[in-house]
Design an enzyme around this catalytic site. Structure first.
Site, PDB file in Angstrom:
ATOM      1  N   GLU A 152       1.068  -0.775   0.031  1.00 59.25           N
ATOM      2  CA  GLU A 152       0.533  -0.073  -0.119  1.00 59.25           C
ATOM      3  C   GLU A 152       0.988   1.372   0.257  1.00 59.25           C
ATOM      4  O   GLU A 152       0.033   2.187   1.104  1.00 59.25           O
ATOM      5  CB  GLU A 152      -0.924  -0.329   1.239  1.00 59.25           C
ATOM      6  CG  GLU A 152      -1.886  -1.267   1.100  1.00 59.25           C
ATOM      7  CD  GLU A 152      -3.022  -0.774   2.451  1.00 59.25           C
ATOM      8  OE1 GLU A 152      -2.833  -0.309   2.841  1.00 59.25           O
ATOM      9  OE2 GLU A 152      -4.498  -1.722   1.823  1.00 59.25           O
ATOM     10  N   CYS A 162      12.950  16.505  -1.196  1.00 55.42           N
ATOM     11  CA  CYS A 162      11.757  15.616  -1.944  1.00 55.42           C
ATOM     12  C   CYS A 162      11.489  17.349  -2.434  1.00 55.42           C
ATOM     13  O   CYS A 162      10.488  17.463  -3.207  1.00 55.42           O
ATOM     14  CB  CYS A 162      10.715  15.114  -0.840  1.00 55.42           C
ATOM     15  SG  CYS A 162      10.989  13.572  -0.744  1.00 55.42           S
ATOM     16  N   GLU A 288      -5.861  -8.048  -0.365  1.00 59.28           N
ATOM     17  CA  GLU A 288      -6.641  -8.516   0.993  1.00 59.28           C
ATOM     18  C   GLU A 288      -8.198  -8.794   0.267  1.00 59.28           C
ATOM     19  O   GLU A 288      -8.654  -7.110  -0.077  1.00 59.28           O
ATOM     20  CB  GLU A 288      -5.767  -6.931   1.895  1.00 59.28           C
ATOM     21  CG  GLU A 288      -4.320  -7.742   1.296  1.00 59.28           C
ATOM     22  CD  GLU A 288      -4.035  -6.371   2.374  1.00 59.28           C
ATOM     23  OE1 GLU A 288      -4.290  -5.943   3.465  1.00 59.28           O
ATOM     24  OE2 GLU A 288      -2.593  -5.851   2.896  1.00 59.28           O
ATOM     25  N   GLU A 336      -2.432  -5.584  14.867  1.00 59.04           N
ATOM     26  CA  GLU A 336      -3.137  -5.971  14.281  1.00 59.04           C
ATOM     27  C   GLU A 336      -3.587  -7.346  14.769  1.00 59.04           C
ATOM     28  O   GLU A 336      -4.733  -8.670  14.406  1.00 59.04           O
ATOM     29  CB  GLU A 336      -3.431  -6.278  12.578  1.00 59.04           C
ATOM     30  CG  GLU A 336      -2.740  -5.487  12.049  1.00 59.04           C
ATOM     31  CD  GLU A 336      -2.828  -4.437  11.003  1.00 59.04           C
ATOM     32  OE1 GLU A 336      -3.569  -4.546   9.613  1.00 59.04           O
ATOM     33  OE2 GLU A 336      -1.286  -5.253  10.154  1.00 59.04           O
TER      34      GLU A 336
HETATM   35  C1  GLA Z   1      -4.414  -3.117   5.157  1.00 58.65           C
HETATM   36  C2  GLA Z   1      -2.905  -3.438   4.874  1.00 58.65           C
HETATM   37  C3  GLA Z   1      -2.453  -4.701   6.040  1.00 58.65           C
HETATM   38  C4  GLA Z   1      -3.524  -4.402   6.576  1.00 58.65           C
HETATM   39  C5  GLA Z   1      -4.870  -4.155   6.887  1.00 58.65           C
HETATM   40  C6  GLA Z   1      -5.557  -4.244   7.303  1.00 58.65           C
HETATM   41  O1  GLA Z   1      -5.159  -3.296   3.376  1.00 58.65           O
HETATM   42  O2  GLA Z   1      -2.098  -4.048   3.585  1.00 58.65           O
HETATM   43  O3  GLA Z   1      -1.268  -4.842   6.084  1.00 58.65           O
HETATM   44  O4  GLA Z   1      -2.404  -3.514   8.211  1.00 58.65           O
HETATM   45  O5  GLA Z   1      -4.933  -3.274   5.813  1.00 58.65           O
HETATM   46  O6  GLA Z   1      -7.162  -4.764   7.411  1.00 58.65           O
HETATM   47 ZN    ZN Z   2      11.818  12.864   0.999  1.00 53.99          ZN
END
Ligand code: GLA
Ligand code: ZN
Length: 643
Positions: A152, A162, A288, A336
């Site tokens: 992500e 930057c 996911e 988590e």
């Molecule tokens: C994101 C992250 C995961 C986890 C989920 C929890 O999508 O990529 O690593 O933290 O959220 O919902």
């Molecule tokens: Zn930077």
């Protein structure tokens, strides 16, 4: 570009065995449970950097090899992750420049994830060495079918490094590039062109980091496809641009099931899936999702019976070739530990969640073979994140312009017609479509108006709405009358725009009916367009509000306000007739989602109540029964029809 070619529909999830290295019995049990759940694909080692490189330059990969060997022996494939989403503490301590700087100039402490500067040569160096080592050691491992790089990607850094990009910038207000700073709440935020340039730079720099991160993988494993997991309606990065660097798109889906408006939740999920499919015009991976609940929403509900299968197959219906979960086994501690997972803290399979996951495994087996298939949509919704940046940043005529809400209202009205919808941005090819809805297309990048005009001339139907055609790609207003370069296609001139207070309404009189409209009312002149509807109230009562312009073989429609959803339903019903677009299913009830892949039709009940739909004749791919005609769908029910 290497393709993701799975010989099956993938099923599995994020597998982070680095948390359980002291518990060999758990690793054994994991493999047994994966087989039992019908899993065949795991994403391995997403945040494992401190296990892979416990000290600077000291790599420990044996445990990972052991995991990959065991997966392979059990017939389970893997997306191998690169761990750049989170760093070990030793790195931040020894090289603080890898940490991100905020807009106010302060450098973050070590902590959380994605807290790193994408420009930092030191961080890029560490990532390059790690990825080179992983590709060298595991690039030919028989379990590995693709790379899941990082996690992500997001956020931005405002450090000195930057700012180096400013040397190409055009602003005339500064006498030296070094005077410029990125947009900051304690500095300049009012130069809209600069804000847009900053957002483009953040996309560029994140993509540049991603390409650098992928470089050793592409060099050492040219046959393995690369992805990174993308997020819902993500604002920070232009995914259409960013995904050029990926071989296939993958997506993390976390809709808030069980809320007050399940139809809207399902539409939101579908919209994101449709966009993910359009990023590469190829099936994507659902990378996911949660098998039960998340732990980060204000209220984390369990999925109700049937919802896990329904929501998983909704992703497949809209183009996913995998159903993956975050995560396989619940963490024992930290952030988590209470996030839903296939295997809970009880550690066994005798749970409702595990049985739900098994049922998805069985369904995917029954649907095997549809991977790779696409819908071939004839209708597109134009949602452009660069337009969103510009529109949301624009001062006036209302602070809240609700671009995303308006986009979803149009998406809903299109989906209510029972068709597949592509979600594309301004950069994509318009030629495959019969109808394009382009709500609030405030910013027109170079060539877009010309391409839309050509689309209409060649027979397409274009639908635009209030706030169209105001600025160019640098947020400079078009001179000579709005909607700027779309004026000929739409056949109108927009003289002014009135803003309505929250709760205030005007009305549209059209075809002898009255519909409400809110928020924005443009005062337009029909030049070559025909007037279809007019305002009911205020000093502009009787003036045009809805128009259609015939141009070449096509039609360009304009709705100069934000009309009610009921108006949009009727408007698009009419537009579809003109454009000769047939539904997959007639008279689709609201809250029933329909989508097609190749010859397989998915009909999904998100209404929260039993419904009756008229299905085409065919075989139910999940049960093998003959189906067709008037059919009852139970709550959270689904039919998958091979016709
Ligand atoms: C994101 C992250 C995961 C986890 C989920 C929890 O999508 O990529 O690593 O933290 O959220 O919902
Ligand atoms: Zn930077």
């Amino acid at each position: 570009m290497p393709e993701l070619k799975l010989p099956f529909l993938g099923h599995g999830g994020d597998y982070n065995p680095d948390q359980w290295r002291d518990c060999p019995e758990i690793l054994n049990e994991d493999i047994r449970l994966m087989k039992l759940a019908g899993c065949n694909l795991m994403s391995v080692g997403i945040f494992a950097w401190s296990a892979l490189e416990p000290e600077e330059g000291v790599y420990d990969f044996d445990w990972l090899e052991n995991v990959l060997d065991r997966l392979h022996a059990a017939g389970i494939s893997a997306f191998l992750a690169t761990p750049s989403g989170a760093r070990p503490a030793w790195m931040s301590q020894r090289y603080p420049e890898v940490l991100r700087v905020r807009p106010d100039g302060t450098r973050n402490l070590h902590g959380e994830r994605h807290n790193h500067c994408f420009t930092s040569p030191v961080y890029r160096g560490f990532v390059n060495r790690m990825n080179t080592a992983l590709a060298t050691r595991f690039g030919r491992h028989p379990a590995v079918v693709g790379w899941h790089i990082s996690n992500e990607y997001g956020g931005e850094c405002h450090c000195e490094l930057c700012h180096a990009w400013w040397t190409g910038f055009w602003s005339k207000k500064y006498t030296d590039w070094s005077q410029l700073h990125s947009p900051s709440p304690i500095g300049e935020t009012g130069l809209h062109g600069l804000n847009l340039a900053w957002r483009r730079f953040v996309t560029h720099q994140t993509a540049d980091f991603m390409r650098a991160e992928a470089e050793p993988l592409r060099r050492l494993t040219p046959d393995l496809p690369i992805t990174t997991n993308l997020m819902e309606l993500f604002y920070d990065i232009d995914y259409f641009d960013f995904s050029e660097g990926l071989d296939f798109a993958s997506y993390d889906s976390y809709p808030r099931w069980g809320g007050p408006d399940e139809e809207r939740t399902a539409l939101g999920a579908a919209f994101n899936f449709d966009m993910m499919r359009c990023l590469k015009q190829k099936p994507f991976a659902l990378m996911e999702s949660t098998p039960s609940q998340v732990n980060w929403q204000p209220v984390c509900k369990l999925k109700k019976p049937g919802m896990h299968l329904l929501s998983s197959l909704q992703a497949v219906a809209h183009g996913a070739d995998t159903v993956q979960y975050f995560q396989w086994r619940k963490s024992r501690g930290a952030s988590e530990k209470f996030h839903g997972a296939v295997v809970g803290h009880s550690g066994h399979e005798h749970t409702r969640v595990f049985r739900d996951v098994q049922s998805v495994g069985e369904a995917l087996k029954a649907l095997n073979g549809i991977q790779g298939a696409m819908p071939g949509a004839k209708v597109a919704l134009l949602y452009d994140v660069q337009n969103r940046w510009a529109l949301e940043d624009c001062q006036g005529p209302r602070r809240e312009k609700h671009y995303m809400d308006v986009v979803l209202e149009h998406y809903r009205a299109l989906k209510r017609r029972g068709v597949d919808v592509d979600v594309i941005d301004e950069s994509r090819d318009f030629a495959p479509y019969k109808l394009i809805a382009a709500p609030m297309l405030y910013m027109l990048r170079p060539g877009v108006a010309e391409r839309l005009t050509q689309f209409v001339e060649r027979g397409g139907t274009l639908v635009c709405t209030a706030m169209t055609g105001r600025v160019d790609e640098d947020d400079l207003c078009f001179l000579g009358g709005f909607p700027g370069p779309l004026r000929t296609a739409l056949g109108i001139w927009i003289e002014d725009i009135d803003a309505l207070y929250d709760g205030e309404q005007n009305g549209i009189a059209m075809n002898g009916q009255s519909h409400s409209c809110i928020e924005l009312c443009e005062l337009i002149h029909a030049e070559t367009a025909k007037v279809l509807g007019s305002y009911e109230k205020d000093f502009y009562a009787g003036e045009p509000c809805v128009t259609v312009n015939a141009l070449g073989a096509g039609r360009a429609c304009y709705i100069a306000t934000r009309p009610s959803p009921e108006f949009l339903d009727e408007f698009y019903a009419e537009a579809f007739k003109h454009a000769d677009i047939a539904p997959l299913i007639e008279a689709l009830p609201a809250g029933v989602d329909v989508a097609r892949r190749g010859n397989t039709l998915f009909v999904m009940n998100f209404t929260g109540a039993p419904v009756t739909v008229t299905l085409p004749r065919g075989t139910d791919a999940l049960t093998g029964e003959a189906v067709g005609g008037e059919t009852a769908l139970e709550v959270n029910g689904i039919r998958v029809i091979n016709g």
